[in-house]
Scaffold this active site. Structure first.
Site, PDB file in Angstrom:
ATOM      1  N   SER A  79      -6.585   2.626  15.931  1.00  0.00           N
ATOM      2  CA  SER A  79      -6.080   1.940  17.126  1.00  0.00           C
ATOM      3  C   SER A  79      -6.429   2.769  18.348  1.00  0.00           C
ATOM      4  O   SER A  79      -6.516   4.004  18.274  1.00  0.00           O
ATOM      5  CB  SER A  79      -4.561   1.771  17.046  1.00  0.00           C
ATOM      6  N   VAL A  84       0.814  -1.216   0.000  1.00  0.00           N
ATOM      7  CA  VAL A  84       0.000   0.000   0.000  1.00  0.00           C
ATOM      8  C   VAL A  84       0.850   1.269   0.000  1.00  0.00           C
ATOM      9  O   VAL A  84       0.334   2.366  -0.266  1.00  0.00           O
ATOM     10  CB  VAL A  84      -0.982   0.033   1.197  1.00  0.00           C
ATOM     11  N   TYR A  92       3.402   5.814  15.184  1.00  0.00           N
ATOM     12  CA  TYR A  92       2.193   4.999  15.026  1.00  0.00           C
ATOM     13  C   TYR A  92       0.957   5.757  15.505  1.00  0.00           C
ATOM     14  O   TYR A  92      -0.082   5.764  14.823  1.00  0.00           O
ATOM     15  CB  TYR A  92       2.354   3.697  15.815  1.00  0.00           C
ATOM     16  N   ALA A  93       1.055   6.426  16.663  1.00  0.00           N
ATOM     17  CA  ALA A  93      -0.083   7.184  17.193  1.00  0.00           C
ATOM     18  C   ALA A  93      -0.467   8.305  16.238  1.00  0.00           C
ATOM     19  O   ALA A  93      -1.654   8.543  15.980  1.00  0.00           O
ATOM     20  CB  ALA A  93       0.262   7.753  18.571  1.00  0.00           C
ATOM     21  N   ILE A 137      -5.734  -6.884  21.241  1.00  0.00           N
ATOM     22  CA  ILE A 137      -6.399  -8.029  20.640  1.00  0.00           C
ATOM     23  C   ILE A 137      -5.470  -9.239  20.675  1.00  0.00           C
ATOM     24  O   ILE A 137      -4.257  -9.110  20.489  1.00  0.00           O
ATOM     25  CB  ILE A 137      -6.798  -7.721  19.179  1.00  0.00           C
TER      26      ILE A 137
END
Length: 243
Positions: A137, A59, A150-151, A183
């Protein structure tokens, strides 16, 4: 209507992506699942059988997106459901974070969203029906030391979702995000027992979530019954964070 619909799920070789692909197959969709390698795509195709096919897709690469989209359309038709699940992490403290660690996360998690949505929105507009569901997330809201890249990327996913929802809602296309908490996956299985107990102490339901529980929310948002929900982020975190 779902029997005639093709759904594209990126990052469908394992974990949450695989569970989403399986849930959509159960709901009657033709599913195109993607992986970054030939072996991963072949495994997806074997798992989906006659209900879909696997495709190679990076992607973060424009050419890869173009080629994968053309192959999917040729084999399964234009996807009217797009699940942006593919994502990466490159964790590090900001003071130590290399430029490539930042760029890789942003180019994949945010750039991938741009590349896929831009290419796939037009057929949805023509059909006057579409569902775009992107994986965020809980870290986008809570933050987490060592994950500024990432955040930031997942916060951008949610902002992108709200804005695109306003652009194309009049064409029968909904745009939503799903934000999982912790998860049960291969990654969380490797967490040491003491750290797992400390983590679960902050989760109201006292356990990790399952990939199937995330997939069930995606399945609903993909359905005709979710047509009046758009621009939202649905949290699936067991009470770890209450938005």
């Amino acid at each position: 209507m779902s029997e005639a619909i093709t759904a594209l799920v990126t990052g469908a070789s394992r974990g949450i992506g695989a569970a989403i692909a399986d849930a959509l197959v159960e709901a009657g969709y033709r599913v195109a699942g993607t992986a970054t390698s030939e072996a991963g795509a072949a495994a997806i195709g074997s798992r989906l059988g006659s209900a879909g096919a696997g495709f190679v897709l990076d992607v973060a690469d424009d050419v890869s997106v173009e080629q994968a989209h053309a192959a999917i359309v040729a084999q399964l038709g234009d996807p009217l459901v797009l699940v942006n699940n593919a994502g990466v992490t490159r964790d590090n403290l900001l003071l130590r974070m290399k430029p490539e660690e930042w760029d890789t996360v942003v180019q994949t998690n945010v750039g991938g969203l741009y590349r896929l949505c831009r290419r796939m929105v037009r057929p949805m507009m023509k059909a006057r029906f579409g569902r775009i569901i992107s994986l965020s997330s809980v870290i986008a809201r809570m933050g987490n030391a060592g994950q500024t890249n990432y955040a930031a990327s997942k916060g951008a996913v949610e902002a992108f979702t709200r804005s695109l929802a306003q652009e194309i809602g009049s064409r029968g296309i909904t745009v939503n995000a799903v934000a999982p908490g912790f998860i049960e996956t291969e990654m969380t299985a490797a967490i040491p027992e003491a750290q797992r107990h400390a983590l679960l102490a902050n989760v109201a339901v006292g356990r990790l979530g399952s990939a199937a529980e995330v997939a069930s929310v995606v399945r609903f948002l993909a359905s005709e019954g979710a047509g009046y929900i758009t621009g939202e982020t649905i949290h699936v975190n067991g009470g770890l964070y209450c938005a």
